[in-house]
Design an enzyme around this catalytic site. Sequence first.
Site, PDB file in Angstrom:
ATOM      1  N   SER A 137      35.456  31.144  55.194  1.00  0.00           N
ATOM      2  CA  SER A 137      34.716  31.636  56.214  1.00  0.00           C
ATOM      3  C   SER A 137      34.505  30.622  56.938  1.00  0.00           C
ATOM      4  CB  SER A 137      32.886  32.365  55.804  1.00  0.00           C
ATOM      5  OG  SER A 137      32.676  33.137  56.565  1.00  0.00           O
ATOM      6  N   TYR A 150      25.681  33.151  51.358  1.00  0.00           N
ATOM      7  CA  TYR A 150      26.969  33.439  51.664  1.00  0.00           C
ATOM      8  C   TYR A 150      27.210  32.486  52.093  1.00  0.00           C
ATOM      9  CZ  TYR A 150      30.835  35.643  54.121  1.00  0.00           C
ATOM     10  OH  TYR A 150      32.091  36.478  54.734  1.00  0.00           O
TER      11      TYR A 150
HETATM   12  N1  LIG Z   1      35.156  40.484  58.190  1.00  0.00           N
HETATM   13  C1  LIG Z   1      34.574  39.183  57.941  1.00  0.00           C
HETATM   14  O1  LIG Z   1      34.493  38.998  59.797  1.00  0.00           O
HETATM   15  C2  LIG Z   1      35.154  37.691  57.420  1.00  0.00           C
HETATM   16  C3  LIG Z   1      34.856  36.658  57.936  1.00  0.00           C
HETATM   17  C4  LIG Z   1      35.036  35.808  56.745  1.00  0.00           C
HETATM   18  C5  LIG Z   1      34.852  35.908  55.604  1.00  0.00           C
HETATM   19  N2  LIG Z   1      35.085  36.706  54.473  1.00  0.00           N
HETATM   20  C6  LIG Z   1      35.832  37.651  53.779  1.00  0.00           C
HETATM   21  O2  LIG Z   1      36.697  38.188  53.544  1.00  0.00           O
HETATM   22  C7  LIG Z   1      36.582  38.967  52.161  1.00  0.00           C
HETATM   23  C8  LIG Z   1      36.529  40.670  52.877  1.00  0.00           C
HETATM   24  O3  LIG Z   1      35.936  40.613  53.135  1.00  0.00           O
HETATM   25  P1  LIG Z   1      35.970  41.971  54.203  1.00  0.00           P
HETATM   26  O4  LIG Z   1      35.778  41.655  55.592  1.00  0.00           O
HETATM   27  O5  LIG Z   1      36.963  42.586  54.392  1.00  0.00           O
HETATM   28  O6  LIG Z   1      34.823  42.994  53.522  1.00  0.00           O
HETATM   29  P2  LIG Z   1      35.085  44.699  52.773  1.00  0.00           P
HETATM   30  O7  LIG Z   1      35.207  45.602  53.646  1.00  0.00           O
HETATM   31  O8  LIG Z   1      33.437  44.708  52.843  1.00  0.00           O
HETATM   32  O9  LIG Z   1      35.650  44.682  51.705  1.00  0.00           O
HETATM   33  C9  LIG Z   1      34.924  43.392  50.793  1.00  0.00           C
HETATM   34  C10 LIG Z   1      35.882  44.004  49.567  1.00  0.00           C
HETATM   35  O10 LIG Z   1      35.214  43.571  47.833  1.00  0.00           O
HETATM   36  C11 LIG Z   1      35.104  43.833  47.004  1.00  0.00           C
HETATM   37  N3  LIG Z   1      34.220  44.201  46.133  1.00  0.00           N
HETATM   38  C12 LIG Z   1      33.008  43.266  46.699  1.00  0.00           C
HETATM   39  N4  LIG Z   1      32.148  42.783  45.734  1.00  0.00           N
HETATM   40  C13 LIG Z   1      32.778  43.003  44.812  1.00  0.00           C
HETATM   41  C14 LIG Z   1      32.936  43.119  43.072  1.00  0.00           C
HETATM   42  N5  LIG Z   1      31.802  42.448  42.050  1.00  0.00           N
HETATM   43  N6  LIG Z   1      34.305  43.500  42.113  1.00  0.00           N
HETATM   44  C15 LIG Z   1      34.991  43.575  42.814  1.00  0.00           C
HETATM   45  N7  LIG Z   1      35.536  43.988  43.870  1.00  0.00           N
HETATM   46  C16 LIG Z   1      34.879  43.625  45.127  1.00  0.00           C
HETATM   47  C17 LIG Z   1      35.228  45.531  47.980  1.00  0.00           C
HETATM   48  O11 LIG Z   1      35.659  46.823  46.656  1.00  0.00           O
HETATM   49  P3  LIG Z   1      34.902  47.372  46.055  1.00  0.00           P
HETATM   50  O12 LIG Z   1      33.537  47.929  46.829  1.00  0.00           O
HETATM   51  O13 LIG Z   1      35.174  48.703  46.292  1.00  0.00           O
HETATM   52  O14 LIG Z   1      34.252  46.633  45.056  1.00  0.00           O
HETATM   53  C18 LIG Z   1      36.153  45.728  50.004  1.00  0.00           C
HETATM   54  O15 LIG Z   1      37.287  45.748  48.684  1.00  0.00           O
HETATM   55  C19 LIG Z   1      35.079  38.413  51.776  1.00  0.00           C
HETATM   56  O16 LIG Z   1      35.500  37.916  50.466  1.00  0.00           O
HETATM   57  C20 LIG Z   1      34.292  38.412  52.323  1.00  0.00           C
HETATM   58  O17 LIG Z   1      33.439  37.106  52.614  1.00  0.00           O
HETATM   59  C21 LIG Z   1      34.769  38.246  56.013  1.00  0.00           C
END
Ligand SMILES: NC(=O)c1ccc[n+]([C@@H]2O[C@H](COP(=O)([O-])OP(=O)(O)OC[C@H]3O[C@@H](n4cnc5c(N)ncnc54)[C@H](OP(=O)(O)O)[C@@H]3O)[C@@H](O)[C@H]2O)c1
Length: 252
Positions: A137, A150
């Site tokens: 991130s 985080y």
């Molecule tokens: N969106 C942003 O602005 C942003 C920016 C920087 C980095 N990121 C990173 O991108 C990645 C994806 O996030 P996103 O933005 O797509 O958020 P999101 O829509 O909330 O997706 C998070 C995903 O992680 C899964 N997850 C969470 N805890 C888990 C666990 N214990 N075991 C297995 N799966 C788990 C969730 O699935 P279930 O709940 O079904 O398990 C969901 O599919 C993350 O690592 C996040 O930190 C996002």
Amino acid sequence: MKKVFITGASSGIGKALALAYAKRGFTIGLTARREEILHEISKEVEALGGAPFVYQLDVNDAEKCKSVANQFMADAEGIDIVIANAGIGGDDGLFSGTSDQINTILNTDILGVTNTLMPFIPTLKAQKSGAIVCISSVASFIPLPFHGGYAGAKIAIRMIFDSWRPTLDKYNIKTVSICPGFVDTPIVKGPARRFPMKSAEDAAERFLEVIDRGYSTYIYPWPYRILILIVRLTPERFYNWLIKKMFGKPIQ
Ligand SMILES: NC(=O)c1ccc[n+]([C@@H]2O[C@H](COP(=O)([O-])OP(=O)(O)OC[C@H]3O[C@@H](n4cnc5c(N)ncnc54)[C@H](OP(=O)(O)O)[C@@H]3O)[C@@H](O)[C@H]2O)c1
């Protein structure tokens, strides 16, 4: 057919990556805790031309990560790309008097990544090809107040990749750390949603190119590179004053 394994494929960036790989005809391991959503997404993957396999998986469960990795390599007959995408955000619970909140974030966002990747590395090493990917991130460069867990987790996985890169490179395994800024997914909550955001679909298309080209560390979108540089050059006292003014209260 190329094979990609994705954690956190039930939502946001993980889902968008799965659909983007489906358009390119990949065999895709879809994993997350919410299995019923994965089955819905697997129908979309099939409709786009991909071959999905669904596995219920909590990345905190190291033994299950091993067995699911082996099951996917058997089902798909190999592995090319592993994307440790699953992650959670949230407040540290700085004044809660317990480490519960921050440790849940640290466990999922650091150990969840190593639990996901380690079982695949011997196979990638033996075949001398492939890629491992972590979704770090911009927060690993610019931490937001109340979100130390985080930011710390996202730095940790980036550093782990920096350490592994020269070794894995000898076996022709790419190590790609992707550092997104705000992308419009459910992880971005509350006042943080006032920041400009890219769509998960645009982000995923770009990330596929970046993985294919084997970038080391990729900050997305590009204006964040300038912001990171400005923050690095800003005197610490001024930066601390400014950030306190901007984020006096928890943002999630
Ligand atoms: N969106 C942003 O602005 C942003 C920016 C920087 C980095 N990121 C990173 O991108 C990645 C994806 O996030 P996103 O933005 O797509 O958020 P999101 O829509 O909330 O997706 C998070 C995903 O992680 C899964 N997850 C969470 N805890 C888990 C666990 N214990 N075991 C297995 N799966 C788990 C969730 O699935 P279930 O709940 O079904 O398990 C969901 O599919 C993350 O690592 C996040 O930190 C996002």
